[in-house]
Enzyme design. Sequence first.
Site, short mmCIF file in Angstrom:
data_model
loop_
_atom_site.label_atom_id
_atom_site.label_comp_id
_atom_site.label_asym_id
_atom_site.label_seq_id
_atom_site.Cartn_x
_atom_site.Cartn_y
_atom_site.Cartn_z
CG ASP A 8 50.70 66.15 32.57
OD1 ASP A 8 51.81 65.58 32.48
OD2 ASP A 8 50.18 66.43 33.68
CG ASP A 32 57.46 71.20 33.84
OD1 ASP A 32 57.75 69.99 33.90
OD2 ASP A 32 56.71 71.76 34.65
CD GLU A 81 55.33 65.88 36.89
OE1 GLU A 81 56.12 66.05 37.83
OE2 GLU A 81 54.82 66.84 36.25
#
Length: 427
Positions: A72, A102, A136
């Site tokens: 995610d 990220d 996360e």
Amino acid sequence: MSEVAQICSDLIRFDTTNPGAGERPAAEYVAGLLSEAGAEPVVFESAPHRTNVVARIPGDSPEALLIHGHLDVVPAEPADWRIHPFSGEVVDGCVWGRGAVDMKGTLSMTLALVRDWARRGVRPERDLVLAFLADEEATGEYGSRYAATRHRELFDGCTEAISESGGYSVQAQDARVYPVAVGERGTAWMRLTARGVAGHGSRPPVRNAVAELCHAVSRIASHRWPVRLTPAVSALIDSLEEILGERIDRDRLEEEAERLGRVGTLFRAQIRNSANPTMIQAGYKVNVIPGSAVAHVDGRFLPGLREEFLETIDRLLGPGVTREFVNLEDGPSAPMEAPFFERMCSALRAEDPAARPVPYVMSGGTDAKAFARIGIAGYGFAPLLLDPGLDYLGMFHGVDERVPVTGLEFGVRVLDRLLASPSPGVT
């Protein structure tokens, strides 16, 4: 385009914004790549479309290493970006898009490596458990927490883990510092509630909930948290002094961090606890004093300082405001004096002779917290060789997120050195 860059670009094109439609399409893509490499991925959902993928790559030792990452990403507003955040375009030598750093770039390095091993008949030194997880960017409830509790057997034998936010280069004079994360701050996301007496806005208030809440939030926001040097942060500063050849004044660490620029960002947020108000909700009409008001605060505390943090928060809140936790997790830590830590450092130095690895504590949090609960020591190690002008940390949750293709290729080589068996055999 190299395979690692292509996988990264493909992953970015899956819009896995959290909150959003979920991670399923990206998870299915990952499972397909793993299957092509001869793995047998286990795909499971904690809720509709909140999809996780776990696979075990057999090695020469049954002792296992966990490599985990999240599918995610946080939201992105396309109008703010130079290049569309879900395009995955390669421009100026970088793969652009939400998740490039990220952490879809890191996932692509893992996937490219195991696919390369499959083609060359290479085995890892020990079993590798690869986990590609949901959620996360929230609490991990649908991802790491669910996987670690409901599918605990998938992680049998795992003693250590690697994941995001470590192993990237930061230019320091003639050397390159590579922070390898050995811990992270704990998380205390709090909902604050003030209750008062509702009434007409023109009358003197009996007890104004909005005012009570604002006073409490102001006290929290203006509080000066004391410096607390944990062993890992102290070791980082010692290492930076040696690399830079100069003293870092421990009585003026905030000023020193500012002076040292990007090197200073490695410890600036890690020398104290923090609590930042992030949301306030109150009232529904200008001439009505509401009976309650709510605020949210993002609290972070250094490993071992949970009780000190909470005692301070309660004092700052005062008697008229209560707190409850949206998320509360201790800050995990992993040993610096360990053979595996030195192996990560050696792999970096082998690929970059100018590398100076140092221990590091992350200011934020990762899925390592969930795996620490089941006894797995987590390190932040997602190796990247970066252009000195690229503000890597500034791109986490920022605009124009991108990762250099050469950096991804460097990361694959470092991971190969770290994880492959010294005597590769045919699988």
